[in-house]
Design a protein around this motif. Structure first.
Motif, PDB file in Angstrom:
ATOM      1  N   LEU A   1       0.833  -1.203   0.000  1.00  0.00           N
ATOM      2  CA  LEU A   1       0.000   0.000   0.000  1.00  0.00           C
ATOM      3  C   LEU A   1       0.868   1.253   0.000  1.00  0.00           C
ATOM      4  CD1 LEU A   1      -2.697  -1.159   2.574  1.00  0.00           C
ATOM      5  CD2 LEU A   1      -2.994  -0.952   0.100  1.00  0.00           C
ATOM      6  N   ASN A   2       1.936   1.236   0.802  1.00  0.00           N
ATOM      7  CA  ASN A   2       2.868   2.370   0.808  1.00  0.00           C
ATOM      8  C   ASN A   2       3.474   2.577  -0.581  1.00  0.00           C
ATOM      9  OD1 ASN A   2       2.575   3.089   3.515  1.00  0.00           O
ATOM     10  ND2 ASN A   2       4.271   1.812   4.192  1.00  0.00           N
ATOM     11  N   GLU A   3       3.850   1.481  -1.234  1.00  0.00           N
ATOM     12  CA  GLU A   3       4.443   1.574  -2.570  1.00  0.00           C
ATOM     13  C   GLU A   3       3.417   2.095  -3.582  1.00  0.00           C
ATOM     14  OE1 GLU A   3       6.931  -1.182  -5.755  1.00  0.00           O
ATOM     15  OE2 GLU A   3       6.389  -2.013  -3.799  1.00  0.00           O
ATOM     16  N   PHE A   4       2.172   1.611  -3.488  1.00  0.00           N
ATOM     17  CA  PHE A   4       1.117   2.098  -4.374  1.00  0.00           C
ATOM     18  C   PHE A   4       0.912   3.596  -4.182  1.00  0.00           C
ATOM     19  CE2 PHE A   4      -3.327   3.096  -5.300  1.00  0.00           C
ATOM     20  CZ  PHE A   4      -3.427   2.642  -6.605  1.00  0.00           C
ATOM     21  N   HIS A   5       0.873   4.021  -2.935  1.00  0.00           N
ATOM     22  CA  HIS A   5       0.694   5.447  -2.634  1.00  0.00           C
ATOM     23  C   HIS A   5       1.863   6.272  -3.191  1.00  0.00           C
ATOM     24  CE1 HIS A   5      -0.536   9.055  -0.575  1.00  0.00           C
ATOM     25  NE2 HIS A   5       0.605   9.117   0.069  1.00  0.00           N
ATOM     26  N   ALA A   6       3.083   5.769  -3.044  1.00  0.00           N
ATOM     27  CA  ALA A   6       4.253   6.494  -3.550  1.00  0.00           C
ATOM     28  C   ALA A   6       4.225   6.600  -5.073  1.00  0.00           C
ATOM     29  CB  ALA A   6       5.534   5.797  -3.087  1.00  0.00           C
ATOM     30  N   GLU A   7       3.793   5.526  -5.728  1.00  0.00           N
ATOM     31  CA  GLU A   7       3.813   5.507  -7.185  1.00  0.00           C
ATOM     32  C   GLU A   7       2.610   6.201  -7.828  1.00  0.00           C
ATOM     33  OE1 GLU A   7       4.710   2.549 -10.890  1.00  0.00           O
ATOM     34  OE2 GLU A   7       5.623   2.318  -8.924  1.00  0.00           O
TER      35      GLU A   7
ATOM     36  N   LYS B   1      -0.306   6.495  16.703  1.00  0.00           N
ATOM     37  CA  LYS B   1       0.708   5.542  17.166  1.00  0.00           C
ATOM     38  C   LYS B   1       0.845   4.381  16.178  1.00  0.00           C
ATOM     39  CE  LYS B   1       2.195   2.786  21.136  1.00  0.00           C
ATOM     40  NZ  LYS B   1       3.154   2.134  20.298  1.00  0.00           N
ATOM     41  N   LEU B   2      -0.288   3.915  15.670  1.00  0.00           N
ATOM     42  CA  LEU B   2      -0.276   2.832  14.686  1.00  0.00           C
ATOM     43  C   LEU B   2       0.489   3.257  13.433  1.00  0.00           C
ATOM     44  CD1 LEU B   2      -1.632  -0.028  14.469  1.00  0.00           C
ATOM     45  CD2 LEU B   2      -3.376   1.101  13.100  1.00  0.00           C
ATOM     46  N   ARG B   3       0.257   4.494  12.972  1.00  0.00           N
ATOM     47  CA  ARG B   3       0.986   5.018  11.801  1.00  0.00           C
ATOM     48  C   ARG B   3       2.483   4.957  12.044  1.00  0.00           C
ATOM     49  NH1 ARG B   3       0.837   8.008   7.670  1.00  0.00           N
ATOM     50  NH2 ARG B   3      -1.280   8.775   7.752  1.00  0.00           N
ATOM     51  N   GLU B   4       2.890   5.420  13.209  1.00  0.00           N
ATOM     52  CA  GLU B   4       4.307   5.452  13.552  1.00  0.00           C
ATOM     53  C   GLU B   4       4.885   4.045  13.684  1.00  0.00           C
ATOM     54  OE1 GLU B   4       6.939   6.781  17.374  1.00  0.00           O
ATOM     55  OE2 GLU B   4       5.265   8.077  16.814  1.00  0.00           O
ATOM     56  N   ASP B   5       4.186   3.172  14.391  1.00  0.00           N
ATOM     57  CA  ASP B   5       4.681   1.811  14.630  1.00  0.00           C
ATOM     58  C   ASP B   5       4.876   1.029  13.341  1.00  0.00           C
ATOM     59  OD1 ASP B   5       4.639   2.336  17.343  1.00  0.00           O
ATOM     60  OD2 ASP B   5       2.840   1.123  17.752  1.00  0.00           O
ATOM     61  N   TYR B   6       3.995   1.227  12.363  1.00  0.00           N
ATOM     62  CA  TYR B   6       4.033   0.440  11.125  1.00  0.00           C
ATOM     63  C   TYR B   6       4.466   1.258   9.911  1.00  0.00           C
ATOM     64  CZ  TYR B   6       2.002  -3.083  14.027  1.00  0.00           C
ATOM     65  OH  TYR B   6       1.794  -3.990  15.042  1.00  0.00           O
ATOM     66  N   GLN B   7       4.929   2.472  10.131  1.00  0.00           N
ATOM     67  CA  GLN B   7       5.455   3.335   9.069  1.00  0.00           C
ATOM     68  C   GLN B   7       4.481   3.474   7.892  1.00  0.00           C
ATOM     69  OE1 GLN B   7       9.249   1.529   8.280  1.00  0.00           O
ATOM     70  NE2 GLN B   7      10.095   2.207  10.227  1.00  0.00           N
ATOM     71  N   ILE B   8       3.232   3.750   8.220  1.00  0.00           N
ATOM     72  CA  ILE B   8       2.191   3.921   7.205  1.00  0.00           C
ATOM     73  C   ILE B   8       2.386   5.292   6.562  1.00  0.00           C
ATOM     74  CG2 ILE B   8      -0.297   4.066   6.802  1.00  0.00           C
ATOM     75  CD1 ILE B   8      -0.609   2.193   9.279  1.00  0.00           C
ATOM     76  N   GLN B   9       2.461   5.316   5.237  1.00  0.00           N
ATOM     77  CA  GLN B   9       2.792   6.538   4.517  1.00  0.00           C
ATOM     78  C   GLN B   9       1.611   7.192   3.807  1.00  0.00           C
ATOM     79  OE1 GLN B   9       6.014   5.281   2.002  1.00  0.00           O
ATOM     80  NE2 GLN B   9       7.230   4.591   3.752  1.00  0.00           N
ATOM     81  N   PHE B  10       0.428   6.603   3.888  1.00  0.00           N
ATOM     82  CA  PHE B  10      -0.758   7.165   3.242  1.00  0.00           C
ATOM     83  C   PHE B  10      -1.719   7.660   4.329  1.00  0.00           C
ATOM     84  CE2 PHE B  10      -0.822   2.578   3.500  1.00  0.00           C
ATOM     85  CZ  PHE B  10      -2.005   2.297   4.170  1.00  0.00           C
ATOM     86  N   PRO B  11      -2.639   8.554   3.974  1.00  0.00           N
ATOM     87  CA  PRO B  11      -3.551   9.121   4.981  1.00  0.00           C
ATOM     88  C   PRO B  11      -4.466   8.064   5.601  1.00  0.00           C
ATOM     89  CG  PRO B  11      -3.604  10.410   2.957  1.00  0.00           C
ATOM     90  CD  PRO B  11      -2.826   9.176   2.652  1.00  0.00           C
TER      91      PRO B  11
END
Length: 152
Positions: free
Chosen positions: A63-69, A91-101
């Protein structure tokens, strides 16, 4: 004679006009408020996930890669299946390095589809506003590109 009430009248007018604006359908932690009407004309992907769901965690890098691309062409939002409050979501965003909103639960979002019964689950909203899905199981960069008619 000067009008001492002019500032009050102007303030009341601004409050009235801004009060007539439609309320947003949802808020995200990084991209602000959104309405489905504002998003119409674009593909929108909404992914439900939970921290206890191993396949959900495995698909996060995709999902992070899809968001980046494709993030400039397709809006991707995540939704906590567990309805976490905004602090726990951060906290979940930070813990799992989620890059999309991530769609926040405070205030409660208005989504055009029901919460899925299984995870991971992904909905795709077409530019015409048609809801597709849920797509069940782990999604990949390739499967999301296909679902949103992006070329790989």
């Amino acid at each position: 004679m000067r009008c001492r009430f002019l500032p009050v009248v102007l303030l009341a007018s601004v409050a009235f006009v801004s009060g007539c604006q439609p309320a947003p359908d949802f808020h995200t932690d990084t991209a602000g408020a959104h309405s489905w009407k504002q998003l119409q004309g674009n593909y929108v992907v909404v992914n439900y996930f939970a921290e206890w769901c191993a396949p959900c965690l495995r698909e996060l890098p995709e999902l992070n890669e899809f968001h980046a691309e494709y993030g400039d062409k397709v809006k991707l939002f995540g939704v906590s299946f567990d309805g976490l409050d905004n602090a726990a979501l951060a906290k979940l965003r930070e813990d799992y390095q989620i890059q999309f909103p991530l769609i926040q639960n405070e205030p409660l979002p208005a989504l055009p589809f029901p919460q899925p019964n299984m995870l991971p689950a992904t909905y795709v909203i077409t530019p015409a506003g048609e809801v597709k899905g849920p797509l069940l199981g782990e999604q990949t960069l390739s499967s999301l590109a296909t679902a949103t008619q992006r070329e790989q």
